[in-house]
Write a protein that holds these residues in place. Structure first.
Motif, PDB file in Angstrom:
ATOM      1  N   PHE A 106       0.837  -1.202   0.000  1.00  0.00           N
ATOM      2  CA  PHE A 106       0.000   0.000   0.000  1.00  0.00           C
ATOM      3  C   PHE A 106       0.870   1.250   0.000  1.00  0.00           C
ATOM      4  CE2 PHE A 106      -1.997   3.527   2.202  1.00  0.00           C
ATOM      5  CZ  PHE A 106      -3.164   3.687   1.466  1.00  0.00           C
ATOM      6  N   ASN A 107       1.891   1.266   0.863  1.00  0.00           N
ATOM      7  CA  ASN A 107       2.765   2.437   0.933  1.00  0.00           C
ATOM      8  C   ASN A 107       3.486   2.662  -0.392  1.00  0.00           C
ATOM      9  OD1 ASN A 107       2.079   2.889   3.614  1.00  0.00           O
ATOM     10  ND2 ASN A 107       3.759   1.643   4.413  1.00  0.00           N
ATOM     11  N   LEU A 108       3.952   1.586  -0.990  1.00  0.00           N
ATOM     12  CA  LEU A 108       4.647   1.698  -2.267  1.00  0.00           C
ATOM     13  C   LEU A 108       3.688   2.148  -3.369  1.00  0.00           C
ATOM     14  CD1 LEU A 108       7.268   1.319  -3.823  1.00  0.00           C
ATOM     15  CD2 LEU A 108       6.689  -1.097  -4.120  1.00  0.00           C
ATOM     16  N   ALA A 109       2.476   1.614  -3.323  1.00  0.00           N
ATOM     17  CA  ALA A 109       1.466   1.985  -4.320  1.00  0.00           C
ATOM     18  C   ALA A 109       1.117   3.467  -4.212  1.00  0.00           C
ATOM     19  CB  ALA A 109       0.211   1.135  -4.133  1.00  0.00           C
ATOM     20  N   GLU A 110       0.921   3.950  -3.005  1.00  0.00           N
ATOM     21  CA  GLU A 110       0.589   5.364  -2.805  1.00  0.00           C
ATOM     22  C   GLU A 110       1.741   6.259  -3.255  1.00  0.00           C
ATOM     23  OE1 GLU A 110      -1.797   7.657   0.603  1.00  0.00           O
ATOM     24  OE2 GLU A 110       0.164   6.928   1.261  1.00  0.00           O
ATOM     25  N   LYS A 111       2.969   5.842  -2.951  1.00  0.00           N
ATOM     26  CA  LYS A 111       4.152   6.606  -3.363  1.00  0.00           C
ATOM     27  C   LYS A 111       4.240   6.686  -4.890  1.00  0.00           C
ATOM     28  CE  LYS A 111       9.201   6.664  -2.862  1.00  0.00           C
ATOM     29  NZ  LYS A 111      10.375   5.966  -2.273  1.00  0.00           N
ATOM     30  N   THR A 112       3.943   5.571  -5.557  1.00  0.00           N
ATOM     31  CA  THR A 112       4.014   5.542  -7.023  1.00  0.00           C
ATOM     32  C   THR A 112       2.912   6.392  -7.646  1.00  0.00           C
ATOM     33  OG1 THR A 112       4.931   3.302  -6.902  1.00  0.00           O
ATOM     34  CG2 THR A 112       4.084   4.024  -9.027  1.00  0.00           C
ATOM     35  N   ALA A 113       1.704   6.320  -7.080  1.00  0.00           N
ATOM     36  CA  ALA A 113       0.596   7.136  -7.587  1.00  0.00           C
ATOM     37  C   ALA A 113       0.927   8.626  -7.451  1.00  0.00           C
ATOM     38  CB  ALA A 113      -0.694   6.801  -6.840  1.00  0.00           C
ATOM     39  N   CYS A 114       1.516   9.003  -6.328  1.00  0.00           N
ATOM     40  CA  CYS A 114       1.895  10.412  -6.122  1.00  0.00           C
ATOM     41  C   CYS A 114       3.025  10.805  -7.083  1.00  0.00           C
ATOM     42  CB  CYS A 114       2.326  10.632  -4.680  1.00  0.00           C
ATOM     43  SG  CYS A 114       0.966  10.550  -3.485  1.00  0.00           S
ATOM     44  N   PHE A 165       5.634   5.425 -17.751  1.00  0.00           N
ATOM     45  CA  PHE A 165       6.107   5.886 -16.441  1.00  0.00           C
ATOM     46  C   PHE A 165       5.828   4.832 -15.362  1.00  0.00           C
ATOM     47  CE2 PHE A 165       5.510   7.882 -12.327  1.00  0.00           C
ATOM     48  CZ  PHE A 165       6.675   8.628 -12.197  1.00  0.00           C
ATOM     49  N   LEU A 166       4.629   4.286 -15.370  1.00  0.00           N
ATOM     50  CA  LEU A 166       4.294   3.247 -14.387  1.00  0.00           C
ATOM     51  C   LEU A 166       5.140   1.999 -14.609  1.00  0.00           C
ATOM     52  CD1 LEU A 166       0.405   3.627 -14.356  1.00  0.00           C
ATOM     53  CD2 LEU A 166       2.028   4.437 -12.625  1.00  0.00           C
ATOM     54  N   HIS A 167       5.356   1.640 -15.866  1.00  0.00           N
ATOM     55  CA  HIS A 167       6.150   0.450 -16.203  1.00  0.00           C
ATOM     56  C   HIS A 167       7.573   0.563 -15.667  1.00  0.00           C
ATOM     57  CE1 HIS A 167       7.546  -2.961 -18.683  1.00  0.00           C
ATOM     58  NE2 HIS A 167       8.613  -2.210 -18.911  1.00  0.00           N
ATOM     59  N   ILE A 168       8.244   1.689 -15.921  1.00  0.00           N
ATOM     60  CA  ILE A 168       9.635   1.825 -15.489  1.00  0.00           C
ATOM     61  C   ILE A 168       9.737   1.997 -13.974  1.00  0.00           C
ATOM     62  CG2 ILE A 168      10.380   2.726 -17.723  1.00  0.00           C
ATOM     63  CD1 ILE A 168      10.432   5.521 -16.510  1.00  0.00           C
ATOM     64  N   ASN A 169       8.609   2.278 -13.321  1.00  0.00           N
ATOM     65  CA  ASN A 169       8.599   2.368 -11.861  1.00  0.00           C
ATOM     66  C   ASN A 169       8.126   1.077 -11.204  1.00  0.00           C
ATOM     67  OD1 ASN A 169       9.274   5.225 -10.612  1.00  0.00           O
ATOM     68  ND2 ASN A 169       8.339   5.577 -12.616  1.00  0.00           N
ATOM     69  N   GLY A 170       8.109   0.008 -11.987  1.00  0.00           N
ATOM     70  CA  GLY A 170       7.907  -1.323 -11.423  1.00  0.00           C
ATOM     71  C   GLY A 170       6.480  -1.736 -11.155  1.00  0.00           C
ATOM     72  N   VAL A 171       5.512  -1.050 -11.749  1.00  0.00           N
ATOM     73  CA  VAL A 171       4.108  -1.422 -11.536  1.00  0.00           C
ATOM     74  C   VAL A 171       3.749  -2.574 -12.470  1.00  0.00           C
ATOM     75  CG1 VAL A 171       1.706  -0.650 -11.650  1.00  0.00           C
ATOM     76  CG2 VAL A 171       3.493   0.915 -10.832  1.00  0.00           C
ATOM     77  N   PRO A 172       3.311  -3.726 -11.931  1.00  0.00           N
ATOM     78  CA  PRO A 172       2.913  -4.835 -12.798  1.00  0.00           C
ATOM     79  C   PRO A 172       1.521  -4.604 -13.392  1.00  0.00           C
ATOM     80  CG  PRO A 172       3.394  -5.560 -10.516  1.00  0.00           C
ATOM     81  CD  PRO A 172       3.231  -4.074 -10.514  1.00  0.00           C
TER      82      PRO A 172
END
Length: 289
Positions: A106-114, A165-172
């Motif tokens: 959750f913390n990582l997801a929120e950080k990536t969304a921001c 952007f999401l891809h290079i930041n590790g979002v599957p």
């Protein structure tokens, strides 16, 4: 006809074959939720162009704030699902470990969304260059606004810049959902892993395919039906560069196919329509069928 029996058969198949996506956090991201978030992001990039909304100099900050908060909330949930699902498919964990990892996800997801929201001004700068490239590259274009409203190639590029952007930041998963959604609407298939430089223009758009490891430089123009693909689709090549490199100021005309991870199309080259290219092309050269 026994309706209950028919229902029982379908529900039984859910248990037997799987492929059901429940709403709990540990399940797969929901396509509709991702597409709705994507729509909000697109509206953040082009406010007032996608929806019938009253935007003026007095309320634009409020409208933007509402949209930003909605994106962060909803995208965080879907990224969390994607991260948890990715973990669950690679290792088994105890409930306690799962709870710790769920919190971390959750913390990582929120950080990536921001981080994506923070990147929006840069994405808008890139998209403004893409729009201008389309205006300069197409004599039929009357204005940038016309391009924003009606050019499928630009729509595909906008979504790619978000998904990349999401891809290079590790979002599957989620980047692929986004890219396949716009693929279905425009006929342009760009893998979110592809690296694309500034001022990119896809004219007419339909039938374009750009593979995962493709690298495209600045000021590149391609037409409909172009494929930038792999010479082989063997699974053993999964972690290798399979798709070509297109250097700056290249033009690729309709129906051309360029294949191979070692294939480099040099700066300023022109690839004619319906050509089949599997070897590198020197800078400034013209290749035609």
């Amino acid at each position: 006809m026994n309706i209950d029996k028919l229902i029982d058969g379908i529900v039984s198949s859910y248990d037997k074959y799987g492929l059901i996506n429940r709403n709990e956090a540990e399940n797969f991201p929901n396509r509709e939720n991702v597409v709705n978030v994507l729509s909000d992001i697109q509206s953040l990039i082009f406010p007032g162009f996608r929806e019938a909304e009253d935007i003026n100099q007095w309320n634009i900050r409020y409208v933007t704030g509402q949209r930003v908060n909605s994106i962060i909330t909803n995208l965080t949930k879907e990224i969390q699902k994607a991260l948890i699902y990715s973990l669950s498919t690679t290792k088994g964990c105890s409930d306690k470990a799962n709870n710790i990892e769920n919190s971390h996800c959750f913390n990582l997801a929120e950080k990536t969304a921001c981080a994506l929201i923070e990147e929006i001004p840069e994405i808008r700068r890139m998209v403004a260059l893409d729009t201008e490239a389309a205006f300069k590259g197409d004599p039929a274009a009357k204005s940038n606004e016309e391009i924003i409203l009606s050019y499928p190639g630009l729509q595909a590029i906008v979504v790619h810049r978000i998904a990349h952007f999401l891809h290079i930041n590790g979002v599957p998963v989620i980047p692929r959902i986004m890219s396949e959604h716009i693929h279905g609407k425009t006929g342009v298939d760009i893998h979110p892993g592809a690296t694309i430089g500034e001022s990119f223009f896809i004219d007419h758009a339909t039938g374009v395919v750009i593979g995962e490891t493709c690298i495209i430089g600045n000021n590149v123009k391609i037409y409909q039906g172009v494929t930038l693909g792999a010479l082989s689709v063997a699974k053993t090549m999964q972690n290798t560069k399979r798709h070509p490199t297109i250097e700056d100021n290249v033009t690729i005309y309709a129906g051309a196919t360029i294949l191979g991870g070692e294939t480099v199309i040099g700066k300023g080259a022109v690839i004619g329509g319906n050509t089949w290219v599997t070897k590198s092309v020197e800078p400034g050269k013209t290749v035609y069928n």
